[in-house]
Design an enzyme around this catalytic site. Structure first.
Site, PDB file in Angstrom:
ATOM      1  N   ASP A 178     -15.859   9.166  11.017  1.00 11.25           N
ATOM      2  CA  ASP A 178     -15.705  10.614  11.154  1.00 11.25           C
ATOM      3  C   ASP A 178     -16.650  11.314  10.179  1.00 11.25           C
ATOM      4  OD1 ASP A 178     -14.499  13.125  11.866  1.00 11.25           O
ATOM      5  OD2 ASP A 178     -13.441  13.042   9.947  1.00 11.25           O
ATOM      6  N   LYS A 187     -16.683  -0.599   2.563  1.00  9.09           N
ATOM      7  CA  LYS A 187     -16.468  -0.324   1.134  1.00  9.09           C
ATOM      8  C   LYS A 187     -15.804  -1.572   0.563  1.00  9.09           C
ATOM      9  CE  LYS A 187     -16.481   2.526  -2.432  1.00  9.09           C
ATOM     10  NZ  LYS A 187     -17.695   3.136  -3.044  1.00  9.09           N
ATOM     11  N   ASP A 210     -20.736  13.415  10.872  1.00  9.20           N
ATOM     12  CA  ASP A 210     -21.092  14.809  10.608  1.00  9.20           C
ATOM     13  C   ASP A 210     -22.433  14.874   9.867  1.00  9.20           C
ATOM     14  OD1 ASP A 210     -18.815  15.795  11.861  1.00  9.20           O
ATOM     15  OD2 ASP A 210     -18.392  17.252  10.274  1.00  9.20           O
ATOM     16  N   ASP A 256     -20.760   5.001   0.756  1.00  5.73           N
ATOM     17  CA  ASP A 256     -21.398   6.042  -0.067  1.00  5.73           C
ATOM     18  C   ASP A 256     -22.917   5.894  -0.034  1.00  5.73           C
ATOM     19  OD1 ASP A 256     -20.970   3.641  -1.426  1.00  5.73           O
ATOM     20  OD2 ASP A 256     -20.399   4.582  -3.322  1.00  5.73           O
ATOM     21  N   TYR A 282      -6.155   6.993  10.607  1.00  8.47           N
ATOM     22  CA  TYR A 282      -5.783   7.915  11.678  1.00  8.47           C
ATOM     23  C   TYR A 282      -4.476   7.569  12.387  1.00  8.47           C
ATOM     24  CZ  TYR A 282      -9.979  10.791  11.598  1.00  8.47           C
ATOM     25  OH  TYR A 282     -10.945  11.688  11.246  1.00  8.47           O
TER      26      TYR A 282
HETATM   27  C1  IPM Z   1     -13.945  14.498  15.325  1.00 10.46           C
HETATM   28  C2  IPM Z   1     -12.979  15.489  14.744  1.00 10.46           C
HETATM   29  C3  IPM Z   1     -11.579  14.925  14.887  1.00 10.46           C
HETATM   30  C4  IPM Z   1     -11.521  13.623  14.116  1.00 10.46           C
HETATM   31  C5  IPM Z   1     -10.449  15.872  14.445  1.00 10.46           C
HETATM   32  C6  IPM Z   1     -10.550  17.221  15.112  1.00 10.46           C
HETATM   33  C7  IPM Z   1      -9.089  15.263  14.667  1.00 10.46           C
HETATM   34  O1  IPM Z   1     -13.296  15.775  13.424  1.00 10.46           O
HETATM   35  O2  IPM Z   1     -13.859  14.250  16.538  1.00 10.46           O
HETATM   36  O3  IPM Z   1     -14.787  13.985  14.597  1.00 10.46           O
HETATM   37  O4  IPM Z   1     -11.266  13.629  12.909  1.00 10.46           O
HETATM   38  O5  IPM Z   1     -11.744  12.588  14.731  1.00 10.46           O
HETATM   39 MN    MN Z   2     -15.103  14.818  12.749  1.00 13.43          MN
END
Ligand code: IPM
Ligand code: MN
Length: 356
Positions: A249, A191, A253, A225, A139
């Site tokens: 990140d 990893k 999700d 993974d 990042y």
């Molecule tokens: C998150 C989002 C951000 C990230 C993006 C929008 C830059 O996906 O907060 O997880 O990748 O950190």
């Molecule tokens: Mn994200």
């Protein structure tokens, strides 16, 4: 008893951000009032609209002002008319970096009454926290592109970590595991079989710090993974997971969907020595904008995390009670538009439960 006052900067942002943040503030105020804690909110119109109107994204003067608050409460960043990458990098990531919010704390907690896509798992099994490093890794944007638009173009984006960044993140994760006092287990997600430099550094630091300073905490290691598989198959193994920025990140999700999705998932960008920023993980959901249909619970949970981090634990507990009761009693589905309630009705109910 004299009350405490917290100064909160509010960045409603784009799309449905303002709607969900308004409900979060409603619940914060109700919970705060009940505990004699007052909250002083100051709004900033950062986001896509202001950028399109004025060309400004995050003026240096605003950044300086933000450093004077106790915390920042963020709605959503992302505008359909702004090319992807601009607001993300120059607003969200710039805030995280400049305020040195080096931890992204993302609880994965399934509340009773919420449906998970994982068969045969419930609130008992899905209750852990991901500590995502939030200041380094891929990042940072170190790299570049040469011979662009030719068949030989080369693009590089490096995963960069120094020992200091890794250690402060690991220490936070060990401390958090200790304070959480549940399974007393910290799992490193890496990893090491391929990223033999970066995750070798992480793993050595992890073992050293753990062995020397946190002998009471059990240490686990997962390749990223495999972690993705276990988060679905055996989430009950986890207590606290710690990982680098990019992996964090991605896996959060997955975590979010197992706890009911973006309508409920919240996170905190934390600088333990400075100003932290709290946000629902979902985006700006342009198609729901202005319809009073978006689910505000993630934003309300982000407000709870904010109060917890500011050590207003009783206010935080009230907000959590608000969220739990709405889930148990009122809401039909977490999916925006299918809640059986409007955005503001969810906020009203959560506020009433929080105040009771
Ligand atoms: C998150 C989002 C951000 C990230 C993006 C929008 C830059 O996906 O907060 O997880 O990748 O950190
Ligand atoms: Mn994200």
């Amino acid at each position: 008893m004299t009350g405490t006052t917290y100064k909160i900067a509010v960045l409603p942002g784009d799309g449905t951000g303002p709607e969900v943040v308004a409900e979060g503030i409603k619940v914060l105020q109700a919970a705060g009032r009940a505990e004699n804690v007052s909250l002083d909110f100051q709004h900033y119109d950062l986001g896509g609209e202001r950028y399109l109107r004025t060309g400004e994204i995050l003026p240096d003067s605003v950044l300086e002002e933000l450093k004077g608050f106790d915390a920042i409460y963020l709605g959503a960043i992302g505008h359909p008319e702004v090319k992807p990458g601009i607001l993300e990098k120059q607003l969200l990531l710039r805030l995280r970096f400049e305020l040195d919010q080096y931890i992204n704390l993302r609880p994965v907690k399934l509340y009773p009454g919420v449906e998970t896509p994982i068969k045969d798992k419930g609130p008992q099994e899905i209750d852990y926290v991901v500590v995502r490093e939030n200041s380094g890794g891929i990042y940072t944007g170190i790299g570049g592109i040469t011979q662009k638009d030719t068949p030989h173009e080369v693009a590089v984006q490096s995963m960069v970590y120094n020992r200091h960044q890794v250690e402060r993140c690991l220490r936070f994760a060990f401390e958090y595991t200790k304070k959480r006092a549940k399974k007393m287990t910290l799992g490193l997600v890496g990893k090491t079989n391929v990223l033999t430099y970066v995750y070798d550094l992480w793993e050595r630091a992890f073992q050293e710090i753990g062995e020397r300073d946190y002998p009471e905490i059990k240490r686990d290691y997962y390749h990223v993974d495999a972690a993705c598989m276990w988060m679905i198959k055996s989430p009950e193994w986890f207590d606290v997971l710690v990982t680098g920025n990019m992996f964090g990140d991605i896996i959060t999700d997955i975590g979010a969907i197992t706890q009911g999705g973006l309508g409920i998932a919240a996170g905190g960008n934390i600088n333990p020595e400075g100003v932290s920023m709290f946000e629902p993980i979902g985006g700006s959901a342009p198609k729901y904008t202005g319809k009073n249909l978006i689910n505000p619970l993630a934003a309300i949970s982000a407000a709870q995390m904010m109060m917890e981090t500011l050590e207003a634990t009783r206010v935080a507990a009230r907000i959590e009670r608000g969220v739990r009761r709405v889930l148990e009693n009122d809401i039909r589905s977490l999916a925006s538009g299918q809640m059986g309630l409007t955005t503001s009705e969810v906020g009203d109910k959560a506020a009433a439960y929080a105040a009771a």
